[in-house]
Design a protein around this motif. Structure first.
Motif, short mmCIF file in Angstrom:
data_model
loop_
_atom_site.label_atom_id
_atom_site.label_comp_id
_atom_site.label_asym_id
_atom_site.label_seq_id
_atom_site.Cartn_x
_atom_site.Cartn_y
_atom_site.Cartn_z
N ALA A 157 -21.00 55.04 4.10
CA ALA A 157 -21.59 55.72 3.06
C ALA A 157 -21.52 57.07 2.95
N GLU A 158 -21.74 57.65 4.12
CA GLU A 158 -21.27 59.14 4.18
C GLU A 158 -20.12 59.77 3.96
N SER A 159 -19.25 58.78 4.03
CA SER A 159 -17.81 59.41 3.54
C SER A 159 -17.09 59.31 2.35
N GLN A 160 -18.16 58.54 1.37
CA GLN A 160 -17.74 58.39 0.12
C GLN A 160 -18.02 59.62 -0.84
N VAL A 161 -16.99 59.97 -1.49
CA VAL A 161 -16.99 61.23 -2.26
C VAL A 161 -16.84 60.74 -3.78
N LEU A 162 -17.96 61.26 -4.56
CA LEU A 162 -18.13 60.83 -5.95
C LEU A 162 -17.56 61.95 -6.59
N LEU A 163 -16.29 61.72 -7.44
CA LEU A 163 -15.55 62.73 -8.07
C LEU A 163 -15.68 62.87 -9.70
N LYS A 164 -16.22 61.69 -10.04
CA LYS A 164 -16.61 61.70 -11.63
C LYS A 164 -17.61 60.43 -11.68
N ASN A 165 -18.65 61.01 -12.68
CA ASN A 165 -19.61 59.99 -13.09
C ASN A 165 -20.34 60.21 -14.69
N GLN A 166 -19.26 59.68 -15.26
CA GLN A 166 -19.54 60.14 -16.75
C GLN A 166 -20.84 59.32 -17.22
N ARG A 167 -21.66 60.08 -18.03
CA ARG A 167 -22.81 59.60 -18.44
C ARG A 167 -23.62 58.75 -17.32
N ASN A 168 -23.50 59.21 -16.19
CA ASN A 168 -24.21 58.46 -14.87
C ASN A 168 -24.09 56.97 -15.10
N VAL A 169 -23.09 56.76 -15.08
CA VAL A 169 -22.78 55.09 -15.08
C VAL A 169 -22.98 54.59 -13.81
N LEU B 285 -19.81 65.06 -6.10
CA LEU B 285 -21.14 65.01 -6.77
C LEU B 285 -22.27 64.32 -6.13
N THR B 286 -23.43 64.14 -6.65
CA THR B 286 -24.26 63.29 -6.15
C THR B 286 -25.05 62.70 -7.53
N TYR B 287 -25.95 61.94 -7.17
CA TYR B 287 -26.75 61.26 -8.21
C TYR B 287 -28.03 62.12 -8.63
N ARG B 288 -28.24 62.24 -9.81
CA ARG B 288 -29.38 63.17 -10.20
C ARG B 288 -30.83 62.18 -9.99
N ARG B 289 -30.71 60.84 -9.94
CA ARG B 289 -32.11 60.36 -9.90
C ARG B 289 -31.96 59.49 -8.41
N LYS C 156 -9.49 58.25 -18.61
CA LYS C 156 -9.69 56.99 -19.23
C LYS C 156 -10.73 56.39 -18.19
N TRP C 157 -11.14 56.94 -17.07
CA TRP C 157 -12.07 56.25 -16.32
C TRP C 157 -13.51 56.85 -16.34
N ASN C 158 -14.48 56.09 -16.41
CA ASN C 158 -15.83 56.55 -16.49
C ASN C 158 -16.33 57.08 -15.16
N ALA C 159 -15.82 56.64 -14.02
CA ALA C 159 -16.22 57.18 -12.73
C ALA C 159 -15.04 56.97 -11.57
N LEU C 160 -15.11 57.93 -10.72
CA LEU C 160 -14.36 57.90 -9.66
C LEU C 160 -14.89 58.13 -8.35
N LEU C 161 -14.88 57.23 -7.48
CA LEU C 161 -15.20 57.41 -6.06
C LEU C 161 -14.08 57.35 -4.96
#
Ligand code: GLC
Length: 611
Positions: free
Chosen positions: A403-415, A607-611, A547-552
């Protein structure tokens, strides 16, 4: 009045009798000899060295591969070490079978007159990865993304417990390479592209060895591969690192300094060259910098057949043997030609081309670590640790690391995060339901392989377990069957397992056709697409990313795929930061922080999550 002769005289006479082979059993061994663990380490080593013949000394410097020796060989040739190469396992490949194998070899070593225990090396580079059922942790590139040295120390300690439970007492880890070119097939073995990251993560040495060698579940660590393996031109494995000495010292040396400060007991030499000279024969780098300047007091081991490469020709020659030993290599990993190595080195010593002082220095270094590890007192497997292999506690630690190693690189419209409630989720991709693919190389076999190769939780299983009862998870490897009724589609794609030079990518570094087709099929449904990239390095994805909405970036998570689901569903917020710069185009390789190029994502991004 006759005073009984002083105790020391009696014990000395007994020692002489025992050691001359005419005395009582080993258990009657007097406590005055090198076996007396109340004596200082240095004293015990000197006493033992004084009794050793040249054959016995050379035996300590020789490391065959386990498949190429018999127990009789071990005793007869006074062999001091064995290794299991990647995937070299007993049958059946169970922890108990490993312990039985180790104890069998150890008893053979103890049957020699001086009863010097052997030290047994394996590559447990992300858990005890040769053993079916062991906990497989994320590979180093993912651990670098955690920026959590204490977590890495804990992983080292857990790995040492599992390794100890199988008898093994030496781990050819950590790799402290600084990966400068992502084309390199060993990029995933690096904690990151700047020396500070591998230096910080050298806490794994303390995890493996304990705060001092010889404690419970203490396993000798190996700082590898000294030096500059991650800096070769073109990222070619075993290639040439063309740098000034100042650059070599600035970029590639600091992690070894950190490991030495932490007491790393051994160092393995890199196959690669520095400015055209193979490091396996490099007197200045080994004797000069590593031993004299950095004060490394442990022992230096070659890589697998590493001395064969010094002259650029197949096999080793007397010249290569003496060059390597005189350059400061103390033990030679010579998997099959070990008899010829012993004969060759003996001839070089007898001819005066390898000084006896060098042989004695190598033996002092090796025997000191054996004494410090407690091998003379506790030579056989501590089977109390068998139960730790693949334990729930270790798997929980691995899940935390994933879990700690995951890197969030894109999160369009907080999908992301996904809804755990009544969401309908579609999962696809060749790496979604494949323990072998999510573990990568150095897993059960040297190269690793696809498929259910060892117990664990796939990323898909993690998603299914997390989605909750009211959630619906549909899986189709190629994405067929998706329609617009789903909240989101998760495409788990990327690389399949490889190790070392098999993983070099001199050409394109994009996704393969299967992955691209799967993602396209998902996109055509109109459902938001979340790409989870299971790979040993950044890939060339900039043309596809819009073309992707999110990338992890999931790296190579190992057996505990539920850790990925923890982040996808927001049970754990993503906190990972890129340990390597992410290229905009493969033409940018090598691309590193501060080199003036414009990356897709910079080193440290996440990135991280806003909520
Ligand atoms: C390999 C690797 C090294 C490993 C050794 C023993 O070729 O280069 O990292 O420790 O051989 O398996």
């Amino acid at each position: 009045m006759h005073r009984s002769p002083p105790r020391s005289l009696v014990l000395g006479l007994m020692a002489a009798l025992v050691l001359s082979g005419t005395g009582g059993s080993a258990t009657a061994e007097p406590t005055i000899s090198y076996l007396d663990d109340r004596r200082p380490v240095h004293d015990r080593v000197e006493r033992l060295l004084a009794r050793m013949s040249l054959d016995e000394k050379i035996g300590q410097m020789t490391q065959p591969e386990r498949q190429n020796v018999t127990s009789e060989d071990i005793t007869r040739y006074r062999l001091g070490s064995l290794l299991s190469g990647g995937g070299s396992v007993p049958t059946p490949n169970t922890p108990e079978s490993w312990a039985d194998m180790y104890d069998g070899f150890q008893r053979a070593a103890l049957a020699a007159p001086l009863r010097i225990p052997l030290i047994y090396g394996v590559d447990a580079v992300h858990g005890h990865n040769n053993v079916v059922g062991a906990t497989i942790f994320p590979h180093n590139i993912g651990l670098g993304a955690t920026r959590d040295p204490e977590l890495v120390r804990r992983i080292g300690a857990a790995t040492a417990e599992e390794v100890s439970g199988t008898g093994v007492d030496w781990n050819f880890a950590p790799c402290l390479c600084v990966a400068r070119n992502d084309r390199w097939g060993r990029t995933y073995e690096s904690f990151g592209e700047i020396p500070e990251l591998p230096s910080q993560m050298s806490t794994v040495v303390t995890g493996l060895q304990g705060r001092r060698l010889g404690g419970p579940a203490s396993v000798l660590a190996t700082a590898k591969h000294y030096v500059g393996d991650g800096g070769t031109t073109g990222g070619k494995d075993q290639g040439d690192t063309q740098l000034s000495e100042a650059e070599l010292r600035k970029i590639h040396l600091p992690p070894f300094q950190a490991a030495i400060r932490r007491g790393a007991g051994s160092v393995m030499i890199t196959y690669s060259s520095w400015n055209g000279v193979k490091v396996h024969g490099h007197d200045h780098l080994i004797n000069g910098v590593l031993k004299r300047e950095l004060g490394f007091s442990g022992f230096v081991i070659s890589d697998y057949n590493g001395i064969d490469q010094i002259d650029g020709q197949p096999g080793f020659t007397p010249a290569e043997v003496r060059t390597a030993i005189n350059a400061g290599i103390d033990m030679v990993m010579v998997p099959s030609e070990w008899r010829r190595f012993i004969e060759t080195l003996k001839a070089e010593v007898e001819a005066g081309r390898v000084p006896m002082a060098r042989i004695d220095d190598a033996n002092r270094r090796i025997l000191t670590k054996k004494v410090e590890l407690g091998l003379f007192e506790r030579p056989l497997t501590d089977r109390r640790y068998l139960r730790t292999v693949g334990s729930a506690q270790h798997r929980a630690l691995a899940r935390e690391a994933v879990a700690e190693s995951q890197v969030l690189l894109k999160n369009q419209r907080n999908v992301l995060p996904l809804d755990r409630g009544n969401g309908k989720i579609f999962v696809a991709g060749k790496n979604a339901d494949d323990i072998g693919n999510q573990s990568g190389g150095w897993t059960i076999t040297w190269q690793g392989s696809s498929g259910p190769i060892t117990p664990g939780t796939t990323i898909l299983e993690g998603i299914e377990q997390t989605a909750g009862k009211s959630g619906t998870v549909t899986y189709s490897r190629d994405g067929s069957g998706i329609d617009g009724s789903y909240e989101a589609a998760v495409a788990v794609v990327g690389e399949t397992p490889y190790a070392e030079f098999f993983g070099d990518r001199p050409g394109a570094m994009g996704l393969d056709a299967e992955d691209l087709a799967t993602i396209e099929r998902l996109r055509a449904s109109g459902v938001p697409v979340i790409v989870v990239l299971v790979s040993g390095r950044p890939l060339d994805i900039s043309a596809e990313l819009p073309k992707w909405n999110a990338l992890l970036a999931s790296w190579l998570p190992g057996t505990e795929g539920r850790g990925v689901a923890d982040v996808l569903f927001g049970i754990r917020k993503p906190t990972g930061k890129l340990p390597v710069t992410w290229m905009n185009s493969v033409s940018q390789q090598p691309i590193n922080r501060g080199d003036g190029q414009d990356p897709l994502f910079p080193f440290g991004y996440g990135l991280t999550y806003r909520r």
